[in-house]
Motif scaffolding. Structure first.
Motif, PDB file in Angstrom:
ATOM      1  N   PRO A 139       3.081 -10.788  14.156  1.00  0.00           N
ATOM      2  CA  PRO A 139       1.838 -10.013  14.282  1.00  0.00           C
ATOM      3  C   PRO A 139       0.896 -10.661  15.298  1.00  0.00           C
ATOM      4  O   PRO A 139       0.774 -11.891  15.347  1.00  0.00           O
ATOM      5  N   PRO A 140       0.234  -9.861  16.115  1.00  0.00           N
ATOM      6  CA  PRO A 140      -0.645 -10.433  17.144  1.00  0.00           C
ATOM      7  C   PRO A 140      -1.781 -11.249  16.537  1.00  0.00           C
ATOM      8  O   PRO A 140      -2.373 -10.864  15.523  1.00  0.00           O
ATOM      9  N   ALA A 141      -2.066 -12.380  17.152  1.00  0.00           N
ATOM     10  CA  ALA A 141      -3.121 -13.261  16.642  1.00  0.00           C
ATOM     11  C   ALA A 141      -4.489 -12.601  16.715  1.00  0.00           C
ATOM     12  O   ALA A 141      -5.401 -12.988  15.983  1.00  0.00           O
ATOM     13  N   GLY A 142      -4.645 -11.592  17.568  1.00  0.00           N
ATOM     14  CA  GLY A 142      -5.933 -10.944  17.741  1.00  0.00           C
ATOM     15  C   GLY A 142      -6.158  -9.742  16.863  1.00  0.00           C
ATOM     16  O   GLY A 142      -7.208  -9.092  16.953  1.00  0.00           O
ATOM     17  N   ASN A 143      -5.205  -9.400  15.997  1.00  0.00           N
ATOM     18  CA  ASN A 143      -5.371  -8.236  15.124  1.00  0.00           C
ATOM     19  C   ASN A 143      -4.472  -8.389  13.905  1.00  0.00           C
ATOM     20  O   ASN A 143      -3.250  -8.486  14.030  1.00  0.00           O
ATOM     21  N   ALA A 144      -5.070  -8.399  12.706  1.00  0.00           N
ATOM     22  CA  ALA A 144      -4.329  -8.697  11.478  1.00  0.00           C
ATOM     23  C   ALA A 144      -3.681  -7.473  10.831  1.00  0.00           C
ATOM     24  O   ALA A 144      -3.016  -7.606   9.797  1.00  0.00           O
ATOM     25  N   ASN A 145      -3.820  -6.293  11.421  1.00  0.00           N
ATOM     26  CA  ASN A 145      -3.335  -5.076  10.750  1.00  0.00           C
ATOM     27  C   ASN A 145      -1.876  -5.186  10.310  1.00  0.00           C
ATOM     28  O   ASN A 145      -1.531  -4.909   9.152  1.00  0.00           O
ATOM     29  N   TYR A 146      -1.008  -5.584  11.224  1.00  0.00           N
ATOM     30  CA  TYR A 146       0.412  -5.628  10.895  1.00  0.00           C
ATOM     31  C   TYR A 146       0.804  -6.891  10.135  1.00  0.00           C
ATOM     32  O   TYR A 146       1.880  -6.948   9.540  1.00  0.00           O
ATOM     33  N   ALA A 147      -0.072  -7.875  10.133  1.00  0.00           N
ATOM     34  CA  ALA A 147       0.125  -9.016   9.240  1.00  0.00           C
ATOM     35  C   ALA A 147      -0.150  -8.579   7.798  1.00  0.00           C
ATOM     36  O   ALA A 147       0.597  -8.924   6.877  1.00  0.00           O
ATOM     37  N   TRP A 148      -1.229  -7.807   7.607  1.00  0.00           N
ATOM     38  CA  TRP A 148      -1.532  -7.302   6.263  1.00  0.00           C
ATOM     39  C   TRP A 148      -0.393  -6.432   5.733  1.00  0.00           C
ATOM     40  O   TRP A 148       0.009  -6.554   4.576  1.00  0.00           O
ATOM     41  N   ILE A 149       0.129  -5.553   6.574  1.00  0.00           N
ATOM     42  CA  ILE A 149       1.205  -4.665   6.120  1.00  0.00           C
ATOM     43  C   ILE A 149       2.383  -5.484   5.610  1.00  0.00           C
ATOM     44  O   ILE A 149       2.941  -5.214   4.534  1.00  0.00           O
ATOM     45  N   GLN A 150       2.769  -6.510   6.368  1.00  0.00           N
ATOM     46  CA  GLN A 150       3.928  -7.304   5.963  1.00  0.00           C
ATOM     47  C   GLN A 150       3.615  -8.217   4.777  1.00  0.00           C
ATOM     48  O   GLN A 150       4.500  -8.529   3.974  1.00  0.00           O
ATOM     49  N   HIS A 151       2.368  -8.623   4.651  1.00  0.00           N
ATOM     50  CA  HIS A 151       1.944  -9.379   3.467  1.00  0.00           C
ATOM     51  C   HIS A 151       2.086  -8.506   2.218  1.00  0.00           C
ATOM     52  O   HIS A 151       2.568  -8.968   1.172  1.00  0.00           O
ATOM     53  N   PHE A 152       1.682  -7.253   2.340  1.00  0.00           N
ATOM     54  CA  PHE A 152       1.822  -6.321   1.213  1.00  0.00           C
ATOM     55  C   PHE A 152       3.295  -6.133   0.841  1.00  0.00           C
ATOM     56  O   PHE A 152       3.663  -6.171  -0.339  1.00  0.00           O
ATOM     57  N   ILE A 153       4.129  -5.914   1.835  1.00  0.00           N
ATOM     58  CA  ILE A 153       5.557  -5.695   1.578  1.00  0.00           C
ATOM     59  C   ILE A 153       6.184  -6.920   0.924  1.00  0.00           C
ATOM     60  O   ILE A 153       6.985  -6.809  -0.005  1.00  0.00           O
ATOM     61  N   TYR A 154       5.797  -8.085   1.401  1.00  0.00           N
ATOM     62  CA  TYR A 154       6.328  -9.343   0.845  1.00  0.00           C
ATOM     63  C   TYR A 154       6.074  -9.438  -0.649  1.00  0.00           C
ATOM     64  O   TYR A 154       6.876  -9.995  -1.404  1.00  0.00           O
ATOM     65  N   HIS A 155       4.960  -8.878  -1.102  1.00  0.00           N
ATOM     66  CA  HIS A 155       4.580  -8.982  -2.510  1.00  0.00           C
ATOM     67  C   HIS A 155       5.040  -7.794  -3.360  1.00  0.00           C
ATOM     68  O   HIS A 155       4.691  -7.725  -4.538  1.00  0.00           O
ATOM     69  N   LEU A 156       5.808  -6.876  -2.792  1.00  0.00           N
ATOM     70  CA  LEU A 156       6.331  -5.759  -3.574  1.00  0.00           C
ATOM     71  C   LEU A 156       7.705  -6.088  -4.137  1.00  0.00           C
ATOM     72  O   LEU A 156       8.539  -6.699  -3.461  1.00  0.00           O
ATOM     73  N   ASN A 157       7.958  -5.665  -5.380  1.00  0.00           N
ATOM     74  CA  ASN A 157       9.305  -5.814  -5.920  1.00  0.00           C
ATOM     75  C   ASN A 157      10.194  -4.711  -5.338  1.00  0.00           C
ATOM     76  O   ASN A 157       9.701  -3.816  -4.641  1.00  0.00           O
ATOM     77  N   PRO A 158      11.510  -4.738  -5.578  1.00  0.00           N
ATOM     78  CA  PRO A 158      12.421  -3.786  -4.925  1.00  0.00           C
ATOM     79  C   PRO A 158      12.125  -2.319  -5.198  1.00  0.00           C
ATOM     80  O   PRO A 158      12.612  -1.455  -4.466  1.00  0.00           O
ATOM     81  N   LYS A 159      11.343  -2.022  -6.225  1.00  0.00           N
ATOM     82  CA  LYS A 159      10.980  -0.634  -6.499  1.00  0.00           C
ATOM     83  C   LYS A 159       9.487  -0.387  -6.305  1.00  0.00           C
ATOM     84  O   LYS A 159       8.977   0.677  -6.649  1.00  0.00           O
ATOM     85  N   GLY A 160       8.798  -1.365  -5.747  1.00  0.00           N
ATOM     86  CA  GLY A 160       7.349  -1.292  -5.646  1.00  0.00           C
ATOM     87  C   GLY A 160       6.848  -0.336  -4.582  1.00  0.00           C
ATOM     88  O   GLY A 160       7.567   0.010  -3.633  1.00  0.00           O
ATOM     89  N   THR A 161       5.590   0.083  -4.745  1.00  0.00           N
ATOM     90  CA  THR A 161       4.931   0.961  -3.784  1.00  0.00           C
ATOM     91  C   THR A 161       3.577   0.381  -3.401  1.00  0.00           C
ATOM     92  O   THR A 161       2.947  -0.338  -4.174  1.00  0.00           O
ATOM     93  N   ALA A 162       3.134   0.708  -2.210  1.00  0.00           N
ATOM     94  CA  ALA A 162       1.847   0.207  -1.714  1.00  0.00           C
ATOM     95  C   ALA A 162       1.056   1.350  -1.113  1.00  0.00           C
ATOM     96  O   ALA A 162       1.613   2.244  -0.467  1.00  0.00           O
ATOM     97  N   GLY A 163      -0.260   1.315  -1.336  1.00  0.00           N
ATOM     98  CA  GLY A 163      -1.176   2.246  -0.693  1.00  0.00           C
ATOM     99  C   GLY A 163      -2.370   1.475  -0.190  1.00  0.00           C
ATOM    100  O   GLY A 163      -2.959   0.695  -0.943  1.00  0.00           O
TER     101      GLY A 163
END
Length: 531
Positions: A323-347
């Motif tokens: 993720p670009p150091a100047g914008n955390a948007n796609y870091a947040w997305i992957q942080h959310f995915i990292y914390h989901l279980n195999p059946k988890g959902t995120a909004g």
């Protein structure tokens, strides 16, 4: 004059209380006054709740026969905060006109924390400060005294919830961008929760602010109690039986607001953590795999320490382009995915530019997310929903079940919803979704998921194939799919500002005067009201 009084009485109690409290603010900054007022509301609530049980214990009838009304353990057994004598509202009311009232309230907060370990380090103790006018403080106590907050009738009518949420919103409005950082509008939170349907499991918000996502999740459970086959009647507090909340906040004062917000509603906040490093540098729940992630991270955050995390294990979808150091948007997305279980959902909420940006590798990360079949739904939001930013926003919904299951019925589909023409203005600067708006959007998503009574509606919703998204170069702006002209849906305010800044620097190097360049940019830049 009589007519004016009648109209005032017809106002919602939260508006009347706010108008009176705000008059006493005088020259105090809203950011400071917020903690003064909300701390007193908290104290009034737990006192009301305490007195109700105290009188039952004092009467000693039925189950309370032989009980000691001054024994703190009697209250803990009933999940009620024990309020020691020097912290009870009646005692403070009697001292409201004294010059020592500030110290009295601070002492009350200290005493409550000592008798209730879950509140340790949470309550504000700023009432004795010299800059707080003690006459105004006494007046504020008198005003709050007029409203019952914690007795059974008030709880059933959710008086506290209405007052607390209204005050949070008004303070966020008064503080502008700074205040809005901890407050997500209720209608946006309600829409996220209604679409995700967190009936049971672990709910994570790693940038939880004042805890609105958790509060709305509890309201969802209460509103759908029939889902639990009648068991709700057998459970005193259904929410904590079926849902566990996990949160993290980097701003300590905001974390305190969150802890109070949850305590007021009896929500277990033991897993809501604070550290000043934040979720990226110091993840408070490193091993958590949640059923639901619900969040509103800071838009386009450029100060997220990305340079220190270039090889972090969370970047599963951007191994070659972190993720670009100047914008955390796609870091947040992957942080959310990292914390989901195999059946988890995120909004979650993001700046709308995230749907189409290709700068600094963001387009490559988005491509990886789409090809992994993680994207379930994208919702385009109207302008003016947020108090703290003019940047157009959208909602993302991710499904790990789609990613993990090759036979998933929605695996090759993405639902696009455009809600920009929905919402109702509440003043010149702010709009909100109505309950009907929320119902229409949520039901559209649920019908699509269940493949029941769903139809594409030109200009509003479209079930697109992943192959359609690939053909449009992995851009996720809904207008591309539901029939809006591209130029109406792809305008990225933040990206345009960055481009103009770069052009300005270049022109200045070439000797073009600043005044001339500013005039030219203002003439060329259209800030579109349609996002």
């Amino acid at each position: 004059m009589a007519k004016a009084k009648k109209e005032a009485k017809e106002q919602p109690v939260e508006q009347v209380l706010w108008a009176a409290a705000d008059k006493l603010r005088k020259n105090m900054d809203a950011a400071e006054y917020k903690h003064i007022v909300l701390g007193l509301i908290f104290l009034k609530y737990i006192s009301d709740n305490f007195y109700e049980l105290y009188h039952k214990l004092e009467a000693g009838e039925g189950d309370y026969a032989g009980a000691d009304p001054d024994d703190p353990y009697e209250y803990r057994a009933e999940n009620v905060f024990y309020v020691p004598p020097q912290a009870r509202w009646d005692y403070l009311c009697g001292r409201a006109k004294l010059a020592t009232i500030g110290k009295d309230v601070d002492d009350a907060m200290d005493a409550i924390e000592k008798d209730n370990p879950s509140l340790k380090g949470v309550l504000p103790k700023e009432y004795a400060k010299e800059k707080l006018d003690k006459q105004s403080l006494g007046g504020l106590i008198d005003i709050i005294s007029t409203i019952a907050l914690g007795d059974s009738v008030s709880r059933s009518n959710d008086v506290l919830g209405r007052v607390y949420e209204y005050f949070l919103g008004q303070f966020a409005l008064a503080e502008g961008k700074k205040g809005g950082q901890f407050y997500t509008p209720r209608c946006v939170v309600q829409l996220l929760v209604e679409m995700l349907e967190p009936y049971e499991g672990r709910v994570l918000d790693p940038c939880c602010g004042s805890g609105g996502m958790f509060v709305q999740s509890e309201k969802f459970i209460e509103a759908h109690a029939d889902h639990y086959n009648g068991k709700a009647k057998e459970i005193d507090k259904l929410f904590d039986k079926v849902v566990s909340v996990f949160g993290q906040e980097s701003n300590q004062t905001t974390w305190r607001l969150c802890k109070m917000n949850l305590a007021l509603r009896g929500i277990d906040s033991s897993n809501v953590k604070w550290n000043n490093e934040g979720s990226f540098l110091n993840d408070a729940h490193p091993d958590l795999k949640a059923d639901f992630v619900i969040a509103n991270p800071p838009f386009n955050d450029s100060d997220w320490s990305g340079d220190l995390l270039r090889t972090d294990g969370r970047w599963q979808y951007s191994r070659e382009t972190p993720p670009p150091a100047g914008n955390a948007n796609y870091a947040w997305i992957q942080h959310f995915i990292y914390h989901l279980n195999p059946k988890g959902t995120a909004g979650f909420v993001l700046a709308k530019g995230s749907l189409a940006s290709k700068t600094n590798g963001e387009g490559d990360i988005r491509k990886a997310l789409i090809e992994a079949r993680l994207i379930d739904c994208i919702v385009n939001l109207p302008n003016k929903l947020f108090l703290n930013t003019p940047i157009p926003a959208c909602l993302w919904f991710l499904s790990r079940a789609k990613e993990m299951n090759p036979a998933h019925p929605r695996r090759d589909k993405i639902l696009f919803i455009d809600a920009r023409n929905m919402g109702t203005p509440i003043n010149r600067k702010v709009s909100e979704f109505t309950d009907e708006d929320i119902s229409v959007i949520a039901e559209t998503y649920h019908n699509w998921k269940l493949d029941v009574n769903y139809e594409d509606v030109p200009g509003f919703c479209k079930s697109a194939l992943v192959s359609d998204v690939v053909a449009l170069d992995y851009v996720l702006t809904p207008g591309r799919y539901i029939g809006l002209p591209d130029d109406e849906d792809d305008f990225d305010f933040a990206e345009r500002v960055r481009t103009l800044t770069t052009e300005l620097e270049k022109q200045m190097e070439e000797g073009v005067t600043l005044d001339n360049r500013i005039r030219e940019n203002l003439a060329n830049l259209e800030v579109r009201s349609d996002g």
